[in-house]
Write an enzyme that holds these catalytic residues in place. Sequence first.
Site, PDB file in Angstrom:
ATOM      1  N   LEU A  26      -0.110   3.308  -9.691  1.00 29.75           N
ATOM      2  CA  LEU A  26       1.236   2.726  -9.560  1.00 29.75           C
ATOM      3  C   LEU A  26       0.941   1.230  -9.810  1.00 29.75           C
ATOM      4  CD1 LEU A  26       2.167   4.232  -6.205  1.00 29.75           C
ATOM      5  CD2 LEU A  26       3.365   4.624  -8.425  1.00 29.75           C
ATOM      6  N   TYR A  33      -6.454  -1.347  -6.034  1.00 26.33           N
ATOM      7  CA  TYR A  33      -5.591  -0.295  -6.776  1.00 26.33           C
ATOM      8  C   TYR A  33      -4.812   0.341  -6.112  1.00 26.33           C
ATOM      9  CZ  TYR A  33      -9.497  -1.742 -10.056  1.00 26.33           C
ATOM     10  OH  TYR A  33     -10.401  -2.180 -10.945  1.00 26.33           O
ATOM     11  N   VAL A  34      -3.325   0.440  -6.511  1.00 24.89           N
ATOM     12  CA  VAL A  34      -2.469   1.432  -5.647  1.00 24.89           C
ATOM     13  C   VAL A  34      -2.126   2.615  -6.508  1.00 24.89           C
ATOM     14  CG1 VAL A  34      -0.292   1.598  -4.605  1.00 24.89           C
ATOM     15  CG2 VAL A  34      -1.722  -0.354  -4.612  1.00 24.89           C
ATOM     16  N   LYS A  49      -3.664   2.700  -1.181  1.00 23.17           N
ATOM     17  CA  LYS A  49      -4.407   1.311  -1.703  1.00 23.17           C
ATOM     18  C   LYS A  49      -5.869   1.301  -1.615  1.00 23.17           C
ATOM     19  CE  LYS A  49      -4.000  -3.639  -0.707  1.00 23.17           C
ATOM     20  NZ  LYS A  49      -3.377  -4.685   0.059  1.00 23.17           N
ATOM     21  N   ASP A 148       2.011 -14.570   3.203  1.00 19.86           N
ATOM     22  CA  ASP A 148       2.006 -14.146   1.672  1.00 19.86           C
ATOM     23  C   ASP A 148       3.248 -13.495   1.341  1.00 19.86           C
ATOM     24  OD1 ASP A 148       1.251 -14.783  -0.934  1.00 19.86           O
ATOM     25  OD2 ASP A 148       0.185 -12.638  -1.064  1.00 19.86           O
TER      26      ASP A 148
END
Length: 306
Positions: A26, A33-34, A49, A148
Amino acid sequence: MGHALCICSRSAITIDNKKYYFIQKLDEGGFSYVDLVEGSHDGRFYALKRILCHDREARQEAQTEVEMHQLFSHPNILGLTGHSFMERAGKCEAWLLLPYISKGSLWSVLEKLRDKGSSVSESRILNILHGVCEGLKAIHDAGYAHRDLKPTNVLLDENDRPYLMDLGSMNKASMEVRGSREAMRVQDWAAQRCTISYRAPELFSVESHCIIDERTDIWSLGCVLYCMMMLEGPYDLIFQKGDSVALAVQNPVSIPQPCSYSQGLQTLLSSTMVSNPQERPRISWVLHQIQNLQGSDGTAVDTNRV
């Protein structure tokens, strides 16, 4: 039978004694990384994730992200379904299993609208902003700050319910800075963990003796609101051109005119994006103003922030 063979041919992982099959990638970032995965036990999709922990400090940061997720069970904060730490050949990966929100991020929705030459209605902006603020309030009430907040860290479901995600930069709401060395440490941390075009002014040049509180999130919230109104962040172009965002955030935000949104919404935006953090409102005040705008024609905003 064909479906079963297909399932068996896919790579699988196990978290909390449950098997999940890899579907597709994704997203990916610097150290994470997802992937889209499917639960063999329920047939539902999840977002996995994977965080690459290159040292002990990175592993602790991943552990902190897990703990931040576990603190909350809130309709506007992305929940944690499961997690695991995998040790392979001396390397560590943190696996965070999260609900899969198919509509994607707020940013992806805004990008599509911009590409079509469209815009977001004021009622839709207020609805999304209300949910974001509810999630932020839960975080602030627990004594933490997100640090964030940005459109890519807000997911939207099919009903436009927002979910705050990526809790890896969260820390205590109030940080007391004592001395120049500690100020530089906080400044360096912010440079690494707080996206530059959504970063509050006080995090660019941290004073030697000060208290930084959760109102860094209020500034970022203002940037998110601006992005929903203008379909780009207030400092995106400045950053892309290589100009100084640190210098730009010292001045009041400029709302392009003519503006199709109500004076009330514009005033709310200006109220959140105040360079001096001590003059910035807290999340309860912002929520109150949103509720006022949702219940009115949006022409006035009470300026009393008590």
